[in-house]
Design a protein around this motif. Structure first.
Motif, PDB file in Angstrom:
ATOM      1  N   VAL A 110       0.840  -1.204   0.000  1.00  0.00           N
ATOM      2  CA  VAL A 110       0.000   0.000   0.000  1.00  0.00           C
ATOM      3  C   VAL A 110       0.869   1.247   0.000  1.00  0.00           C
ATOM      4  O   VAL A 110       0.590   2.211  -0.716  1.00  0.00           O
ATOM      5  N   ARG A 111       1.942   1.240   0.769  1.00  0.00           N
ATOM      6  CA  ARG A 111       2.863   2.384   0.808  1.00  0.00           C
ATOM      7  C   ARG A 111       3.439   2.631  -0.588  1.00  0.00           C
ATOM      8  O   ARG A 111       3.537   3.765  -1.044  1.00  0.00           O
ATOM      9  N   ALA A 113       0.880   4.293  -2.728  1.00  0.00           N
ATOM     10  CA  ALA A 113       0.664   5.684  -2.322  1.00  0.00           C
ATOM     11  C   ALA A 113       1.820   6.587  -2.735  1.00  0.00           C
ATOM     12  O   ALA A 113       1.627   7.788  -2.946  1.00  0.00           O
ATOM     13  N   THR A 163      -9.067   5.424  -4.149  1.00  0.00           N
ATOM     14  CA  THR A 163      -8.613   4.400  -3.217  1.00  0.00           C
ATOM     15  C   THR A 163      -8.945   3.020  -3.767  1.00  0.00           C
ATOM     16  O   THR A 163     -10.069   2.790  -4.196  1.00  0.00           O
ATOM     17  N   TYR A 171      -7.229  -1.659   2.111  1.00  0.00           N
ATOM     18  CA  TYR A 171      -6.421  -0.592   1.509  1.00  0.00           C
ATOM     19  C   TYR A 171      -6.728   0.771   2.131  1.00  0.00           C
ATOM     20  O   TYR A 171      -5.820   1.506   2.502  1.00  0.00           O
ATOM     21  N   ARG A 172      -7.988   1.112   2.226  1.00  0.00           N
ATOM     22  CA  ARG A 172      -8.353   2.422   2.773  1.00  0.00           C
ATOM     23  C   ARG A 172      -7.842   2.566   4.201  1.00  0.00           C
ATOM     24  O   ARG A 172      -7.308   3.611   4.588  1.00  0.00           O
ATOM     25  N   LEU A 230      -4.046   3.067   4.164  1.00  0.00           N
ATOM     26  CA  LEU A 230      -3.744   4.429   3.685  1.00  0.00           C
ATOM     27  C   LEU A 230      -4.031   5.456   4.770  1.00  0.00           C
ATOM     28  O   LEU A 230      -3.242   6.376   4.985  1.00  0.00           O
ATOM     29  N   ASP A 231      -5.158   5.311   5.459  1.00  0.00           N
ATOM     30  CA  ASP A 231      -5.475   6.217   6.562  1.00  0.00           C
ATOM     31  C   ASP A 231      -4.408   6.132   7.647  1.00  0.00           C
ATOM     32  O   ASP A 231      -3.960   7.147   8.177  1.00  0.00           O
TER      33      ASP A 231
END
Length: 69
Positions: A31-32, A35, A44, A50-51, A54-55
């Protein structure tokens, strides 16, 4: 049509094992990487988790402090 009727506790246990395996396999790094791409994500990803990751990365909040998990 057929229906699977598993005990809820067994389903939760299977989900917990799957999520743990995702994190051990490097889900946060994946995920990083998404992003930090040169072109930001336009939306997203819809996949499970994933969300939330990311949060977490954006807020720099520890996992245990997330009250909605």
């Amino acid at each position: 049509m057929f229906v699977l009727d598993w005990p809820r506790s067994e389903l939760y246990e299977r989900i917990d094992r799957r999520v743990e395996a995702m994190f051990v396999a490097g889900f946060v790094d994946e995920v990083r990487g998404l992003a930090n791409r040169p072109q930001p994500l336009s939306r997203t990803p819809a996949g499970v988790g994933y969300r939330e990751v990311l949060d977490h990365l954006a807020e720099n909040v520890g996992w245990r402090r997330r009250s909605n998990w």
